[in-house]
Write a protein that holds these residues in place. Structure first.
Motif, PDB file in Angstrom:
ATOM      1  N   ASP A 180       0.827  -1.209   0.000  1.00 13.36           N
ATOM      2  CA  ASP A 180       0.000   0.000   0.000  1.00 13.36           C
ATOM      3  C   ASP A 180       0.864   1.262   0.000  1.00 13.36           C
ATOM      4  N   ARG A 181       1.925   1.240   0.791  1.00 10.93           N
ATOM      5  CA  ARG A 181       2.765   2.438   0.955  1.00 10.93           C
ATOM      6  C   ARG A 181       3.713   2.678  -0.218  1.00 10.93           C
ATOM      7  N   THR A 234       1.540   0.123  -4.647  1.00 13.28           N
ATOM      8  CA  THR A 234       0.233   0.430  -5.226  1.00 13.28           C
ATOM      9  C   THR A 234       0.107   1.936  -5.423  1.00 13.28           C
ATOM     10  N   ARG A 235      -0.230   2.335  -6.628  1.00 11.89           N
ATOM     11  CA  ARG A 235      -0.272   3.765  -6.976  1.00 11.89           C
ATOM     12  C   ARG A 235      -1.644   4.398  -6.741  1.00 11.89           C
ATOM     13  N   THR A 236      -2.628   3.595  -6.361  1.00  8.79           N
ATOM     14  CA  THR A 236      -3.976   4.108  -6.109  1.00  8.79           C
ATOM     15  C   THR A 236      -4.292   3.903  -4.628  1.00  8.79           C
ATOM     16  N   ASP A 237      -5.504   4.234  -4.246  1.00 12.18           N
ATOM     17  CA  ASP A 237      -5.922   3.942  -2.882  1.00 12.18           C
ATOM     18  C   ASP A 237      -5.834   2.440  -2.659  1.00 12.18           C
ATOM     19  N   PRO A 238      -5.516   2.008  -1.436  1.00  6.86           N
ATOM     20  CA  PRO A 238      -5.412   0.574  -1.166  1.00  6.86           C
ATOM     21  C   PRO A 238      -6.696  -0.157  -1.545  1.00  6.86           C
ATOM     22  N   THR A 274      -8.378   2.405  10.916  1.00 12.36           N
ATOM     23  CA  THR A 274      -7.811   1.609   9.839  1.00 12.36           C
ATOM     24  C   THR A 274      -6.504   1.003  10.348  1.00 12.36           C
ATOM     25  N   VAL A 314      -8.799  -2.764   2.746  1.00 13.34           N
ATOM     26  CA  VAL A 314      -8.522  -2.030   3.978  1.00 13.34           C
ATOM     27  C   VAL A 314      -9.093  -2.832   5.132  1.00 13.34           C
TER      28      VAL A 314
END
Length: 147
Positions: free
Chosen positions: A98-99, A102-106, A117, A109
């Motif tokens: 995620d950090r 990944t270039r989008t929102d996770p 979260t 979650v």
């Protein structure tokens, strides 16, 4: 003299879960997907590859195959205590992805019971302080070829 690789618990663990389909299968089981067809659909694994990975995960004691229907016989896969111990590893791997990857929102979650979260943090079992790489000292490393 031939080179002998370093013995390592990471290498030992990777011999069981160190490939894509094993980790994605465990992801599905931890998300509550326990039946073969849904695991196959959600991971994208072919039936023969998924069969092989599930067999290995059962044989190595990470999953248990439980019958939920007798006619015809149908099974689901549930994590054993050993398998459950990998959950925090997958959560940490997901957090890293995620950090940093990944270039989008996770896409997935998790929320903790407190309502926040989840952001996994490793802590020392003894003092309960967060673990930081700069605070660690190696106390033993078996050398592959002592010189």
């Amino acid at each position: 003299m031939p080179h002998r690789p370093r013995q390592c618990s990471i290498a030992d663990a990777l011999s069981i879960v160190g490939e894509r389909w094993s980790l994605l299968t465990l992801r599905e089981v931890f998300l509550g997907v326990r039946r073969f067809d849904r695991i196959a659909r959600n991971t994208g694994a072919s039936r023969d590859i998924l069969t092989a990975r599930l067999t290995k995960l059962v044989e190595t004691g990470l999953l248990e195959k439980k019958q939920y229907e007798t006619h015809p016989p149908r099974y689901e896969y549930v994590p054993t205590e050993t398998g459950q111990a990998l959950h925090s590893v997958l959560l940490s791997l997901m957090d890293w992805g995620d950090r940093y990857i990944t270039r989008t929102d996770p896409p997935t979650v998790w929320a903790h019971d407190c309502g926040a979260t989840l952001r996994p943090v490793m802590v020392c079992e003894h003092c309960r302080e967060p673990v930081r790489p700069e605070e660690l000292t190696v106390v033993r490393v078996d050398q592959p070829n002592p010189e």
